[in-house]
Design a protein around this motif. Structure first.
Motif, short mmCIF file in Angstrom:
data_model
loop_
_atom_site.label_atom_id
_atom_site.label_comp_id
_atom_site.label_asym_id
_atom_site.label_seq_id
_atom_site.Cartn_x
_atom_site.Cartn_y
_atom_site.Cartn_z
N THR A 82 -4.03 -46.70 -9.40
CA THR A 82 -5.35 -47.27 -9.11
C THR A 82 -6.66 -46.66 -9.30
N PRO A 83 -7.14 -46.68 -10.65
CA PRO A 83 -8.09 -45.86 -11.08
C PRO A 83 -9.44 -45.83 -9.93
N ALA A 84 -9.71 -47.03 -9.37
CA ALA A 84 -10.97 -47.12 -8.52
C ALA A 84 -10.79 -46.20 -7.36
N LEU A 85 -9.68 -45.90 -6.86
CA LEU A 85 -9.61 -45.15 -5.59
C LEU A 85 -9.44 -43.48 -5.70
N ALA A 86 -8.88 -43.25 -7.08
CA ALA A 86 -8.78 -41.80 -7.49
C ALA A 86 -8.42 -41.04 -6.28
N ALA A 87 -8.98 -39.71 -6.36
CA ALA A 87 -8.67 -38.82 -5.24
C ALA A 87 -9.94 -38.79 -4.28
N ASP A 88 -10.68 -39.89 -4.58
CA ASP A 88 -12.02 -39.95 -3.85
C ASP A 88 -11.77 -40.41 -2.52
N THR A 89 -12.39 -39.60 -1.43
CA THR A 89 -12.25 -39.98 0.01
C THR A 89 -13.24 -41.15 0.52
N SER A 90 -14.12 -41.24 -0.47
CA SER A 90 -15.05 -42.26 0.11
C SER A 90 -14.53 -43.54 0.50
N ASP A 91 -13.64 -44.04 -0.14
CA ASP A 91 -13.13 -45.13 0.35
C ASP A 91 -12.53 -45.14 1.67
N GLY A 92 -11.69 -44.12 1.81
CA GLY A 92 -11.09 -43.87 3.26
C GLY A 92 -12.10 -43.86 4.23
N ALA A 93 -13.34 -43.21 3.92
CA ALA A 93 -14.44 -42.89 5.05
C ALA A 93 -14.97 -44.44 5.27
N LYS A 94 -14.99 -45.34 4.22
CA LYS A 94 -15.58 -46.64 4.53
C LYS A 94 -14.65 -47.40 5.32
#
Length: 113
Positions: free
Chosen positions: A23-35
């Motif tokens: 899922t390229p939109a999630l990547a390893a970015d935790t900003s989704d997790g923060a939201k």
């Protein structure tokens, strides 16, 4: 103990890479997790605390004490719940559960700053 920390880091990186590839939109970015955390979890766990049971918070010391200091353990409790903790398997997708679990683990490791 150092081995366990390294293994945990490798596991987080592996899961992050798997999510990034699927899922390229999630990547390893935790900003989704923060939201997701702010929307779904912060009501009880503001700044990694726990308003229901103070000792069972999301700080690194408590996570280690209760065996919740891995991405798998956090994702399992988010998915299925335990005790006073509600299950989120019907509210969040598997990808959202992984994202919020990675966020919690990252925040615990940095002292919720």
């Amino acid at each position: 103990m150092l081995f366990k920390q390294i293994l945990g880091f490798v596991l987080v990186m592996f899961v992050g890479m798997a999510i990034a590839c699927s899922t390229p939109a999630l990547a390893a970015d935790t900003s989704d997790g923060a939201k997701i955390f702010e929307t779904q979890c912060a009501g009880c766990h503001i700044n990694g605390g726990n308003i229901v049971r103070r000792g069972k918070n999301l700080k690194q010391k408590a996570l280690k004490k209760y065996g919740m200091d891995s991405l798998e353990a956090i994702a399992n409790i988010v998915t299925n719940g335990k005790g006073n903790m509600s299950a989120y398997k019907d509210r969040l997708t598997a990808e959202e559960i992984q994202a919020v679990s990675a966020y919690v683990l990252q925040q615990a490791e940095t002292g919720w700053h």
